[in-house]
Design a protein around this motif. Structure first.
Motif, mmCIF file in Angstrom:
data_model
loop_
_atom_site.group_PDB
_atom_site.id
_atom_site.type_symbol
_atom_site.label_atom_id
_atom_site.label_comp_id
_atom_site.label_asym_id
_atom_site.label_seq_id
_atom_site.Cartn_x
_atom_site.Cartn_y
_atom_site.Cartn_z
ATOM 1 N N GLU A 1 18.625 16.959 -0.741
ATOM 2 C CA GLU A 1 17.272 16.526 -0.447
ATOM 3 C C GLU A 1 16.550 17.247 0.510
ATOM 4 O O GLU A 1 17.138 17.833 1.195
ATOM 5 C CB GLU A 1 17.412 15.082 -0.039
ATOM 6 C CG GLU A 1 17.839 15.101 1.464
ATOM 7 C CD GLU A 1 19.478 15.229 1.598
ATOM 8 O OE1 GLU A 1 19.863 14.897 2.711
ATOM 9 O OE2 GLU A 1 20.296 15.432 0.658
ATOM 10 N N GLN A 2 15.182 17.256 -0.150
ATOM 11 C CA GLN A 2 14.216 17.987 1.018
ATOM 12 C C GLN A 2 12.961 17.214 1.134
ATOM 13 O O GLN A 2 12.446 16.526 0.499
ATOM 14 C CB GLN A 2 13.777 19.378 0.051
ATOM 15 C CG GLN A 2 14.887 20.400 -0.196
ATOM 16 C CD GLN A 2 15.384 20.962 0.844
ATOM 17 O OE1 GLN A 2 14.656 21.149 1.734
ATOM 18 N NE2 GLN A 2 16.813 20.917 1.069
ATOM 19 N N PRO A 3 12.391 17.580 2.427
ATOM 20 C CA PRO A 3 11.345 16.915 2.835
ATOM 21 C C PRO A 3 10.041 17.513 2.120
ATOM 22 O O PRO A 3 9.938 18.604 1.692
ATOM 23 C CB PRO A 3 11.257 16.842 4.157
ATOM 24 C CG PRO A 3 11.800 18.201 4.435
ATOM 25 C CD PRO A 3 12.840 18.266 3.476
ATOM 26 N N VAL A 4 9.109 16.719 1.666
ATOM 27 C CA VAL A 4 7.658 17.039 1.116
ATOM 28 C C VAL A 4 6.778 16.179 1.311
ATOM 29 O O VAL A 4 6.827 15.122 1.834
ATOM 30 C CB VAL A 4 8.025 16.918 -0.595
ATOM 31 C CG1 VAL A 4 9.145 17.708 -1.363
ATOM 32 C CG2 VAL A 4 8.198 15.197 -0.979
ATOM 33 N N ARG A 5 5.515 16.760 1.468
ATOM 34 C CA ARG A 5 4.285 15.879 1.753
ATOM 35 C C ARG A 5 4.139 14.879 0.797
ATOM 36 O O ARG A 5 4.226 14.972 -0.301
ATOM 37 C CB ARG A 5 3.237 16.971 1.820
ATOM 38 C CG ARG A 5 3.297 17.917 2.981
ATOM 39 C CD ARG A 5 1.885 18.378 3.007
ATOM 40 N NE ARG A 5 1.583 19.129 4.414
ATOM 41 C CZ ARG A 5 0.611 20.173 4.590
ATOM 42 N NH1 ARG A 5 -0.059 20.472 3.695
ATOM 43 N NH2 ARG A 5 0.606 20.538 5.693
ATOM 44 N N ASP A 6 3.682 13.672 1.435
ATOM 45 C CA ASP A 6 3.390 12.585 0.678
ATOM 46 C C ASP A 6 2.163 12.638 -0.559
ATOM 47 O O ASP A 6 1.984 12.239 -1.419
ATOM 48 C CB ASP A 6 3.011 11.259 1.545
ATOM 49 C CG ASP A 6 3.989 10.832 2.393
ATOM 50 O OD1 ASP A 6 5.208 11.288 2.131
ATOM 51 O OD2 ASP A 6 3.569 10.151 3.408
ATOM 52 N N ASP A 7 1.247 13.675 -0.189
ATOM 53 C CA ASP A 7 0.061 13.725 -0.961
ATOM 54 C C ASP A 7 0.247 15.135 -1.891
ATOM 55 O O ASP A 7 -0.355 15.440 -2.703
ATOM 56 C CB ASP A 7 -1.127 14.154 -0.210
ATOM 57 C CG ASP A 7 -1.119 15.496 0.622
ATOM 58 O OD1 ASP A 7 0.096 16.109 0.509
ATOM 59 O OD2 ASP A 7 -2.013 15.760 1.480
ATOM 60 N N GLY A 8 1.445 15.635 -1.992
ATOM 61 C CA GLY A 8 2.036 16.864 -2.782
ATOM 62 C C GLY A 8 1.573 17.973 -2.553
ATOM 63 O O GLY A 8 1.779 18.815 -3.130
#
Length: 163
Positions: free
Chosen positions: A147-154
Motif C-alpha cells: 500500500e502507498q499513501p496518495v493525495r485525497d484530491d489525486g
C-alpha cells in the motif's frame, strides 16, 4: 506540530513494545489498531498510553491503515509496523520539525529502513526507503498489498527522503 504514531498490529506485542518505546517521546498521541483482538497487544498499547481500536482484518492493508488514520489528530503521522523502531528516539521530533520547516510543501517523508536478514547485521542487512511519515490531512492509502499513501484530491505527491 502535533505528531501521531500509528500502528496496525496482529499479535506482535513484544515487538510493539520495543517500537512504542522508541517513538513515545516524539509522539503526542499513539494509535494502535488491533486486527486480531490480541490481549497482549491491547496491554502493550495501554502500557504506553496508546489509544486502542479493534478492527477485523479484511485482507487489505490500505483499509486497515485508513481506519487507523481516521483516529489520528496530528498534523504529522508516523506510521510504523510493530517490528520497526527508531535507533535514536531522542532525535525524532527535532529531526521531523526541521525537515517540515525546511520543506513546507512536503506530503511524505521517505524513511530509511533496515531489515536484518540474519544475525550478521553488518553484512546481511537490507536497506530501503519507505513512506512512513505523512503530513495530514489530505492523504490516504491505496493498494491491498504494498500500500502507498496518495493525495485525497489525486494530485501529485511531494516526497522527500530523510534518514
Amino acid at each position: 506540530m502535533k505528531i501521531s504514531a500509528c500502528y496496525i498490529v496482529r499479535d506482535e506485542a513484544c515487538e510493539l513494545r520495543r517500537s512504542l518505546r522508541s517513538v513515545r517521546a516524539a509522539a503526542d498521541e499513539i494509535i494502535v489498531v488491533s486486527t486480531a483482538g490480541s490481549m497482549a497487544v491491547a496491554s502493550a498499547a495501554v502500557e504506553f498510553g496508546g489509544h486502542l481500536y479493534d478492527f477485523p482484518w479484511q485482507n487489505d492493508f490500505s483499509v486497515a491503515r485508513n481506519y487507523a488514520l481516521k483516529h489520528t489528530t496530528g498534523g504529522i503521522v508516523i506510521f510504523l509496523d510493530a517490528d520497526e523502531y527508531f535507533f535514536h528516539p531522542e532525535r525524532v521530533r527535532e529531526t521531523l520539525e526541521k525537515m517540515i520547516h525546511e520543506n513546507p510543501a512536503v506530503d511524505i517523508i521517505m524513511t530509511r529502513l533496515c531489515n536484518f536478514m540474519t544475525a550478521n547485521v553488518k553484512t546481511d542487512a537490507l536497506y530501503d526507503y519507505s513512506p512512513r511519515i505523512l503530513r495530514m490531512p489530505g492523504l490516504h492509502y491505496e493498494g491491498m498489498i504494498h500500500e502507498q499513501p496518495v493525495r485525497d484530491d489525486g494530485s501529485e505527491r511531494i516526497i522527500i527522503y530523510g534518514d
